[in-house]
Design a protein around this motif. Structure first.
Motif, PDB file in Angstrom:
ATOM      1  N   TRP A  55       0.820  -1.218   0.000  1.00 35.66           N
ATOM      2  CA  TRP A  55       0.000   0.000   0.000  1.00 35.66           C
ATOM      3  C   TRP A  55       0.849   1.261   0.000  1.00 35.66           C
ATOM      4  CZ3 TRP A  55       1.116   2.293   4.696  1.00 35.66           C
ATOM      5  CH2 TRP A  55       1.522   1.451   5.734  1.00 35.66           C
ATOM      6  N   ARG A 113      -4.544  10.955   6.278  1.00 40.11           N
ATOM      7  CA  ARG A 113      -5.377   9.839   6.716  1.00 40.11           C
ATOM      8  C   ARG A 113      -6.839  10.260   6.826  1.00 40.11           C
ATOM      9  NH1 ARG A 113      -0.966   8.618  10.379  1.00 40.11           N
ATOM     10  NH2 ARG A 113      -2.154   9.410  12.158  1.00 40.11           N
ATOM     11  N   VAL A 137      -4.467  -1.171   8.662  1.00 39.94           N
ATOM     12  CA  VAL A 137      -4.882  -0.558   9.925  1.00 39.94           C
ATOM     13  C   VAL A 137      -5.923   0.510   9.680  1.00 39.94           C
ATOM     14  CG1 VAL A 137      -4.093   0.763  11.918  1.00 39.94           C
ATOM     15  CG2 VAL A 137      -2.683  -1.086  10.999  1.00 39.94           C
ATOM     16  N   MET A 138      -5.731   1.322   8.648  1.00 39.11           N
ATOM     17  CA  MET A 138      -6.687   2.387   8.329  1.00 39.11           C
ATOM     18  C   MET A 138      -8.022   1.802   7.907  1.00 39.11           C
ATOM     19  SD  MET A 138      -6.292   5.444   5.525  1.00 39.11           S
ATOM     20  CE  MET A 138      -4.662   5.792   6.134  1.00 39.11           C
ATOM     21  N   TYR A 166       5.528   4.125   7.519  1.00 41.17           N
ATOM     22  CA  TYR A 166       4.874   4.390   6.235  1.00 41.17           C
ATOM     23  C   TYR A 166       3.455   4.929   6.338  1.00 41.17           C
ATOM     24  CZ  TYR A 166       8.795   1.739   4.417  1.00 41.17           C
ATOM     25  OH  TYR A 166      10.050   1.316   4.101  1.00 41.17           O
ATOM     26  N   GLN A 167       2.940   5.116   7.554  1.00 42.46           N
ATOM     27  CA  GLN A 167       1.629   5.728   7.653  1.00 42.46           C
ATOM     28  C   GLN A 167       1.715   7.192   7.238  1.00 42.46           C
ATOM     29  OE1 GLN A 167      -1.309   4.958   7.864  1.00 42.46           O
ATOM     30  NE2 GLN A 167      -1.760   3.272   9.245  1.00 42.46           N
ATOM     31  N   GLU A 218       3.601   0.620  10.313  1.00 40.75           N
ATOM     32  CA  GLU A 218       2.715   1.767  10.487  1.00 40.75           C
ATOM     33  C   GLU A 218       3.481   3.005  10.928  1.00 40.75           C
ATOM     34  OE1 GLU A 218       2.176  -1.222  11.672  1.00 40.75           O
ATOM     35  OE2 GLU A 218       0.548  -1.839  10.343  1.00 40.75           O
ATOM     36  N   ARG A 271      -4.418   2.423   0.876  1.00 40.30           N
ATOM     37  CA  ARG A 271      -4.678   2.451   2.312  1.00 40.30           C
ATOM     38  C   ARG A 271      -3.983   1.289   2.999  1.00 40.30           C
ATOM     39  NH1 ARG A 271      -9.896   3.377   0.380  1.00 40.30           N
ATOM     40  NH2 ARG A 271     -10.645   5.490   0.660  1.00 40.30           N
ATOM     41  N   SER A 272      -3.566   1.540   4.213  1.00 41.08           N
ATOM     42  CA  SER A 272      -2.985   0.476   5.014  1.00 41.08           C
ATOM     43  C   SER A 272      -4.093  -0.361   5.631  1.00 41.08           C
ATOM     44  CB  SER A 272      -2.107   1.066   6.116  1.00 41.08           C
ATOM     45  OG  SER A 272      -2.899   1.803   7.031  1.00 41.08           O
ATOM     46  N   SER A 277       8.010  -0.465  13.218  1.00 35.14           N
ATOM     47  CA  SER A 277       6.847  -1.089  12.621  1.00 35.14           C
ATOM     48  C   SER A 277       6.511  -0.427  11.295  1.00 35.14           C
ATOM     49  CB  SER A 277       5.645  -0.980  13.574  1.00 35.14           C
ATOM     50  OG  SER A 277       5.304   0.385  13.781  1.00 35.14           O
TER      51      SER A 277
END
Length: 451
Positions: free
Chosen positions: A207, A411, A431-432, A404-405, A401, A428-429, A399
């Motif tokens: 992603w 977001r 987690v998102m 790379y978040q 996230e 999108r990740s 991690s």
């Protein structure tokens, strides 16, 4: 014509990123694919680097010595405690910038005294890029009085606006733009992996790769509409500079973007940068691109280096990716399919080393039989998925996230209901997506309990 090709290349990158194809392909690339691709990132620029260095080999050598000395021999040196404004080794962090500024200052002083003549970017653009530096130098001596001087009447502030009308497009231009877009996707994906490897960060997930390709494609489209003759692609020199400086801050990239916007609007500042001698450009490219080549070689440690399969695949891919583009440049009319657009597309693909090395490496690694351990891969017994040993043994404590978040404003933008499905689902990740999906359910349960 060039603006139209930049727009087409950007649309290809945008499509590859939004569709998720770029991230999916990167997930299938093991060490034996990354090795020749990263090596080719360095080898593909050697002719251009030698051409630029030939502007003045003395200054090029001085820049190389300073770069090597500051980034390697003096990399642990820091400022005294009373003067320290950085919490990192100063000379290593600023090795590229300090080397360029010092040699540039020496060149400017000698040029002002009349001892040397500096060959700069505007002078190189006056002649075709395939001319050798000897002809450029002789032409400059014969026409020294007619060389263009910096335009002192250029406006200080020039806001860019989209050009009137769409860029000119033709069938052959579209074909060449598609080939350039595919090559940019391979080069950019390799630059993402290269940056993570040099900074000892986790390998970019699918992603994150898709998001990067999408933004680069959008930038190429805007650049073409603004009248730029070229699109946007991840810079290998910048990625290798991150490895030399070990400065992996997101703020560094954002600051660079702001500086580029300022330079694009204030023309005298841009003219000042074009006065950097070509020899300095060539020296910086010579040092930074070698880091990409060496990083590609390190991926062989995860494979069976004594395997005849691996030896053949790696050597064949690297050698053919150097030979075939050069041969096809000398045989421009070799391909005849009675379809001019297809001829241009195939010829363009075969003349682009990055596309060719990515295609050949991926094809041979997935078609020539070999065990997973031989290819530097392993199978996760819990999920039965195949992973690269390079990702496991790199040992990053960060991690995915955390690295790379995207920032919180981005977001929030991706969580908008209108952007939930297409076209940003591949960017999108997980987690998102989990947060966005579970929040309505939580709200409904709370609402029912209140009743």
């Amino acid at each position: 014509m060039l603006q139209g090709m930049a727009v087409v290349a950007g649309l290809v990158q945008l499509g590859v990123g939004l569709s998720g194809v770029g991230g999916a392909m990167q997930g299938q690339c093991g060490p034996l694919v990354l090795t020749p691709v990263l090596c080719m990132l360095g080898f593909s620029i050697y002719r251009e680097a030698a051409l630029l260095c030939s502007g003045h080999w003395g200054f090029a050598l001085l820049t190389v010595v300073l770069l090597a000395g500051l980034s390697q021999h003096l990399r642990s040196w820091s400022l005294p405690a009373r003067l320290r404004f950085l919490h990192v080794p100063t000379l290593s962090t600023l090795s590229v910038l300090l080397s360029m500024l010092l040699v540039w200052a020496v060149c400017a002083a000698l040029h002002h005294c009349g001892h040397i003549r500096i060959h700069t970017v505007p002078e190189l653009l006056l002649k075709r890029t395939d001319f050798n530096m000897t002809r450029i130098r002789s032409w400059a001596v014969e026409n020294s009085s007619s060389l263009p001087s910096p335009d002192l009447t250029a406006p200080w502030l020039s806001l860019p606006f989209p050009g009137l009308g769409l860029p000119l497009l033709s069938g052959q231009g579209i074909a060449a733009g598609v080939a350039a877009g595919l090559s940019s996707c391979v080069s950019s994906s390799a630059a993402y992996v290269l940056s993570a490897r040099l900074l000892k960060a986790p390998t970019p997930p699918a992603w994150a790769c898709n998001r990067g390709l999408s933004v680069e494609g959008l930038g190429s489209v805007l650049a073409g509409l603004m009248g730029a003759p070229a699109g946007i692609c991840s810079s290998v020199a910048n990625a290798c500079t991150l490895g030399l400086s070990q400065c992996g801050s997101r703020g560094t990239v954002q600051l660079s973007g702001v500086m580029l916007l300022i330079l694009g609007m204030f023309l005298p500042l841009t003219q000042l940068l074009t006065s950097i001698p070509l020899a300095i450009h060539g020296a910086v490219l010579s040092v930074t691109y070698t880091v990409a080549t060496a990083t590609g070689i390190t991926y062989l440690q995860y494979t069976d280096v004594d395997s005849g399969r691996n030896i053949f695949n790696t050597g064949f891919v690297v050698f053919m990716s150097l030979v075939l583009p050069r041969w096809f440049r000398m045989q421009l009319g070799f391909i005849h399919t009675s379809v001019p657009v297809l001829d241009v597309f195939l010829q363009s693909c075969l003349m682009l080393p990055m596309f060719l090395v990515g295609f050949l490496a991926f094809l041979l690694d997935h078609t020539v039989s070999g065990s997973l351990s031989e290819r530097g891969l392993e199978r996760d017994q819990s999920t039965m998925e195949i992973h690269s040993l390079a990702d496991k043994q790199q040992g990053s404590v960060q991690s995915l996230e955390a690295v790379y978040q995207p920032p919180e404003p981005v977001r929030r933008l991706l969580r908008l209901p209108g952007l939930w499905l297409l076209p940003f689902c591949a960017c999108r990740s997980p987690v998102m997506e989990k947060v966005v999906v579970t929040s309505p359910e939580t709200f409904s349960l709370m609402h029912s309990d209140s009743r």
